[in-house]
Structure formats: C-alpha cells, structure tokens
Write an enzyme that holds these catalytic residues in place. Structure first.
Site, PDB file in Angstrom:
ATOM      1  N   CYS A 200       0.910  -1.230  -0.188  1.00 28.65           N
ATOM      2  CA  CYS A 200      -0.111  -0.020   0.183  1.00 28.65           C
ATOM      3  C   CYS A 200       0.820   1.212   0.093  1.00 28.65           C
ATOM      4  O   CYS A 200       0.357   2.379  -0.120  1.00 28.65           O
ATOM      5  CB  CYS A 200      -0.940   0.098   1.012  1.00 28.65           C
ATOM      6  SG  CYS A 200      -2.052  -1.307   1.259  1.00 28.65           S
ATOM      7  N   CYS A 337       8.063  -2.764  22.866  1.00 27.02           N
ATOM      8  CA  CYS A 337       8.601  -4.024  23.915  1.00 27.02           C
ATOM      9  C   CYS A 337      10.087  -3.344  23.944  1.00 27.02           C
ATOM     10  O   CYS A 337      10.256  -2.179  24.005  1.00 27.02           O
ATOM     11  CB  CYS A 337       8.601  -5.192  23.118  1.00 27.02           C
ATOM     12  SG  CYS A 337       9.579  -5.293  21.438  1.00 27.02           S
TER      13      CYS A 337
END
Length: 365
Positions: A200, A337
């Site tokens: 995209c 994280c």
C-alpha cells in the site's frame, strides 16, 4: 438536487461578494450558491486527495464540512498533501486541515473527527451529512464508506489514485424512479485477492496527481449539490497523467449491488507485503506534548514491565488476542517492547488475524 424544495439560507453581502464569480456563471445563480451554503459534506481522509478537495469545497462555500482522519503529518506527505508545511510535522492532519480551511473561508463550519472510521462509528458519523467525499487510500475504509453510504442513503463521491492514474465516480445517487444508482461494489464487488496488488505504500504516486483528481472530485461534489451539469453517475472517469489521456467508462450493471449490513473488510495485502509503520520516541513525545490522542501498549512480560515502563497498557504478546476489547480502535495505537521485535510481531498478528490498521511500532533505539 439535494435542496431543491427546502428553505435555503440567505447569502450575506460579504458572501455575495466572495462568490461573485460563481454568480456570474450561466445557470449558476444565487439559489445554487445557497444550496452550497446549506450543504453538509463529510470528507474521509485529509491526505493527498483530501487536501485539494477540502480547499476547493471550502472556497466554494460549502456550509459544513466534516473531516475524518486520525493520522499525523509526516515528511513524506509533503510531496503531495498541499494543506501542510514542514512546521506541521507531527501534528494532527484533521485539526491542521480544519485550521487551514477556516482561515480560507470563515463562513464554513468545520467538524473534526480525529478517529479511524470503523464499523462501530461509520453509520452515526455519515448519517449527519448529505453526502460523502471518499478520499481514502486503502481498501478496508473504501468498502466501509461505500457500504455505510448505501445503508444511510447518502451519495458517495469517490476518487482514488495510484502511481500516474486516477479514478472518479459518483455512487449511490438517487434516481428518478426512487431507487439508488450503482455503488462501488458494482465496480469491484470484493477487494482484490492477496498477491494481486502492490504494497500500500510501495506503489508510489506522482505528487501532482491527487491535486488533479481531488479537484475533479470537488467538482463532482459541487455539481451534485447544485444540480448543475451532469455528474458521473453510472460512469467511471479515468485519468492517466503520464499520457495525459482520459476515458469515461459506462458501468453496465442495471441494479445497485445489494448491501444489507455493515462489515469491515480485511487487510488485502499478502503477509509478505504487510507493512509495520513505526514512530520514534521523539515523535511519541511530540504527540504527548501537543495532546494528540493515541493508546500506548506494552507487549512485554509483567516482570519486565515492573522493572521499567513508559506508562502504557500492559498486554503481553501471548495474551494479545484474548484482550482485543482493551485496544482503542478509535485512535492510533502505538505498541512497544524492549527491542521492537515483539511489538512488530504483535502488529503483524493484528493485521493478519483481525485486518486492523492504524498500528505503530515504537522504535526504541
């Protein structure tokens, strides 16, 4: 078309002067301008198409413009999204666009929806407007807009761009027999299968193309509202900037594609093409400083979170799919994280399994 039998708002002396070149047009009289003043148009997407679309609708005197966009302004946007400048980097597209068009025309009322359009809010938002101008750049939202317009009985002025080519059409238009015209699913009943479209963001787009197509889209909106000219109903207009050629294709279907419920379309890229958008810690802090709404999710383990954290919501990676109800889909979601590996895996999981977008991986380095 929309306001032919209703009481229309009067133009002030200032408005008559502002729109004097409209009023001088053959077949474009005071009533046509009053129809624009009475109109309520929802623009979905304040990016490449949305930039010229919003500017020209505001300049033309559309009375109320709604803007739906959750995104922020990135440096790569400036090649085509002419509403924004380098000073706007990191700011909300919807809020910045609203500020610009209010400055352009103070007679226009602007409503901002700084949220992702989804199955939970689309019907309620679209129902408040007379028609929708779809300036989205992804298949899930495009199908969602189409289906919601059909279910709420709203006209959908559609445009899309890719590389050097653009398309424009008018869907779900009321016909003389009381029925509605064709909709986007008459053209493409379902999204293309995985593997048949490029990533995209990798396809690229010529910077001037959305300016051309977005202006054509604004033209169709104005024609629909005023009843002047012949809108692209039952036709698909194609433009090729590379060859400077145009075509108008008549859509052959006789009946509108039936839509009975609203459902969200999956993310239609192959797993290898799925992208993981990222933001830096600096951008995150800028979002916080300017009050940009987002949700921060930490996918580490509880013991890691206890030692040090950024104040995000703790949902360990292995428990992510069991806690989807905790994720705010109305605003961008930033996942992090320690290294970026688990957060990337979390985003890919939500993209593949749930078809979700508007997810960002926080780069900690």
């Amino acid at each position: 078309m929309i306001y032919g039998s209703e009481a229309l708002p009067r133009l002030t002396a200032s408005e008559e002067q502002r729109y004097a070149r409209h009023l001088a047009l053959p077949d474009f009289d005071v009533v046509a301008q009053q129809k624009l003043k009475a109109a309520k148009v929802l623009v979905v997407g304040a990016g490449g198409l949305g930039s010229p679309l919003l500017l020209y609708l505001a300049a033309a005197g559309v009375g109320k413009i709604g803007i739906v966009d959750f995104d922020t302004i990135d440096l790569s946007n400036l090649q085509r999204q002419i509403l924004y400048t380098p000073e706007d980097l990191g700011k909300s597209k919807a809020q910045t666009a609203a500020q610009r068009i209010r400055a352009l025309n103070p007679h226009v009322e602007v409503q901002v929806y700084e949220t992702a359009l989804n199955a939970d809010n689309a019907l309620a938002i679209i129902a408040e407007y007379d028609l929708v101008a779809d300036g989205t750049d992804n298949f899930p939202t495009r199908y969602l807009v189409n289906d919601a317009c059909v279910l709420t009985g709203k006209i959908n002025v559609y445009a899309s761009i890719f590389r050097y080519e653009g398309q424009v059409s008018v869907f779900n238009f009321p016909l003389p027999d009381g029925k509605r015209g064709l909709n986007y699913r008459n053209l493409y009943p379902e999204p293309p299968p995985p593997g048949t479209i490029p990533s995209c963001a990798e396809g690229g787009v010529l910077g001037v193309l959305p300016g051309i197509i977005g202006s054509m889209q604004a033209n169709e909106v104005i024609k629909v509202i005023t009843g002047i000219g012949e809108p692209l109903v039952g036709k698909l207009f194609l433009f090729d900037a590379a060859s400077m050629s145009t075509r108008s294709i008549k859509l052959m279907a006789q009946e509108a594609y039936p839509i009975t419920s609203l459902r969200e379309t999956s993310y239609y890229c192959t797993p290898s093409q799925l992208e993981v958008p990222s933001i830096s810690v600096e951008t995150l802090e800028k979002w916080r400083s300017i009050g940009h709404r987002f949700q921060l999710i930490d996918v580490r383990q509880p013991e890691e979170y206890a030692r040090q954290n950024l104040g995000g919501l703790l949902i360990p990676l292995g428990e992510l799919l069991d806690n989807l109800h905790k994720i705010d889909r109305q605003h961008p979601v930033v996942i992090h994280c320690q290294s970026g590996a688990r957060s990337k895996e979390a985003i890919l999981l939500l993209q593949r399994q749930m078809g979700w977008q508007h997810l960002f991986n926080l780069l900690m380095g």
